[in-house]
Design an enzyme around this catalytic site. Structure first.
Site, PDB file in Angstrom:
ATOM      1  CG  ASP A 178      77.931 -23.682 -88.964  1.00  0.00           C
ATOM      2  OD1 ASP A 178      77.813 -24.709 -88.275  1.00  0.00           O
ATOM      3  OD2 ASP A 178      77.871 -23.692 -90.216  1.00  0.00           O
ATOM      4  CB  CYS A 231      78.295 -30.341 -90.314  1.00  0.00           C
ATOM      5  SG  CYS A 231      79.701 -29.807 -91.314  1.00  0.00           S
TER       6      CYS A 231
END
Length: 483
Positions: A178, A231
């Site tokens: 991530d 993100c």
């Protein structure tokens, strides 16, 4: 919302006719999410126990939306680790990874711990999860969240990806990256991300992401799975990073993540069908109830072989090059043995730990010491010499020279039915306990007690003379809670 002009131009080009819909999403309400910790409670039971207006997150079985007015972090269940507060879209990456019990899994950029705790829940306490964070302050927060959720089989490291890769070549079955990014997908909830955005920052993030992904590839077994997520919406940080990676690593291919028809496909910069970028996924805030995200699921060619049992055994540090080192090693081993014996004696005789838990400890790992601290470490973990480790497994407690003091982490790992010495608090007693106060109890109670709230462990207390002495950590104490 005051968005940078360069960003607006880029998004108009990226979204075309959907740009106005995306822009309107900034005027809509934000979505708040929490996720049930299935190591402690099933999602349906949590819904019944929490007096909140919860709605299901479609792509995560354990995930729920809650209303902005509700304050779940004030509830005692939060401190007891029954749920984790997590943005709904962020729950998608761990779902794509498909963690399973018994696997070796790495969460390479893990802080603050949402995805690691989600992975751990699916591992059901079996196997090894290494959660790494390069920034020391964030690594400590990660460790605290792992502890709060009652997770035992996780080792928290504070290392660079490069150093980690040197210790774990071709080691993990699955890896989650991530990656740190420009945060465009969080603009609705984080004004700081807007202020830090620039085209130069995007390019810097993409370079860093390529480097992180390179190290992750070295640590993945043949036949293993790697999920890359961000993100952000930037093609340079998403499809661009993946396309470049695939060109340089022909052993990898994109796999379709089976998460339902909730997300949009990725977008290829080059249009090359060989890259199959359409199998990557984008989460757009104008298309679903959540913030922005990107996910790519990669498969490494080869056959995923089972771990060799003797390859996972812990090896002592080599101290046989001199007699002095041998003697020091013997003394150290004697001290370790004494501390471990003290710990095991406390768990069995004073706390009344069940034989089922002892069997799980002995089968799945081993007791180790670091100074006066005693831990349980998963058997699949390599020796720790040379690694910067924040949490080498489950912290059991401290050798206080002839007496053992259990840790709060142990309390949150245990449940009421696993120990003989337990005490169910009333609502008023629980309020006092969470504030750090003593409270009256039956004068027949003696010694360490696992204190529970509605059957769920909250921490340790020590009973004597009709009083329960408070051992709730000072840093966690609260003036007010929601019962």
């Amino acid at each position: 919302m005051n968005l940078p002009e360069n960003y607006i131009i880029k998004m108009k080009h990226l979204l075309g006719g959907e740009f106005d819909d995306y822009l309107r999403s900034f005027d809509e309400k934000r979505y708040y999410g929490l996720r049930a910790n299935t190591l402690k409670i099933e999602p349906e039971e949590l819904v019944k126990k929490l007096n909140f207006n919860l709605e299901k997150v479609r792509w995560c079985e354990e995930g729920f939306y809650y209303s902005e007015e509700e304050r779940p972090s004030k509830h005692p269940y939060y401190n007891a680790g029954l749920f984790y507060i997590q943005e709904p879209s962020a729950m998608s990456a761990a779902e794509a990874l498909l963690p399973a019990p018994g696997e070796r899994i790495l969460d390479l950029c893990a802080a603050p711990g949402g995805k690691s705790t989600q992975i751990a829940g699916k591992m059901r306490g079996e196997g090894l999860l290494v959660s790494n964070e390069i920034i020391s302050g964030r690594a400590k927060i990660l460790s605290q969240n792992i502890e709060r959720m009652g997770i035992a089989n996780t080792v928290v490291c504070n290392e660079t990806p490069e150093r980690l890769a040197a210790f774990f070549p071709s080691f993990f079955d699955k890896i989650l990256v991530d990656a740190p990014c420009s945060g465009e997908g969080m603009f609705r909830k984080d004004e700081t991300a807007i202020n830090e955005w620039s085209p130069e920052h995007v390019k810097m993030c993409a370079q860093r992401q390529r480097s992180i992904l390179e190290q992750a590839a070295c640590m993945l077994k043949p036949g293993g799975t790697l999920v890359y997520s961000t993100c952000t919406f930037s093609e340079e940080e998403n499809e661009g990073v993946i396309e470049d990676f695939l060109k340089e690593h022909p052993a990898f291919s994109i796999e379709k993540a089976e998460l339902g028809r909730f997300f949009a496909p990725g977008r290829s910069r080059t249009g090359s069908p060989a890259c199959r970028i359409e199998h990557t996924m984008r989460l757009w805030p104008h298309k679903l109830a959540g913030e922005g995200h990107f996910i790519a699921k990669l498969k490494k060619a080869g056959t995923l072989l089972p771990d060799l049992p003797d390859a996972c055994e812990r090896r002592p540090a080599d101290s046989q090059d001199a007699r002095a080192k041998k003697e020091a090693g013997r003394k150290k081993e004697k001290k370790q043995s004494d501390s471990i014996g003290l710990c095991r004696g406390f768990l069995r005789e004073e706390l009344g730990l069940s034989e089922a838990v002892f069997e799980k400890f002995d089968k799945g790992g081993s007791f180790v010491t670091f100074g006066e601290q005693v831990y349980w470490m998963p058997r699949q973990m390599i020796p720790l010499e040379g690694l910067k480790v924040i949490r080498p497994g489950l912290h059991l407690g401290t050798d206080k020279k002839m007496r053992f003091e259990p840790s709060h982490a142990l309390a949150l790992y245990l449940s009421g039915e696993t120990v003989r010495q337990r005490y169910e608090m009333t609502g008023e007693q629980a309020e006092r306990y969470l504030r750090g106060e003593t409270f009256a109890c039956d004068d027949k109670l003696k010694g360490w007690m696992l204190l529970t709230i509605e059957g769920f462990s909250a921490g340790f207390g020590k009973a004597g003379n009709g009083q329960m002495k408070n051992h709730y950590p000072k840093g966690l104490r609260k003036e007010r809670t929601l019962f």
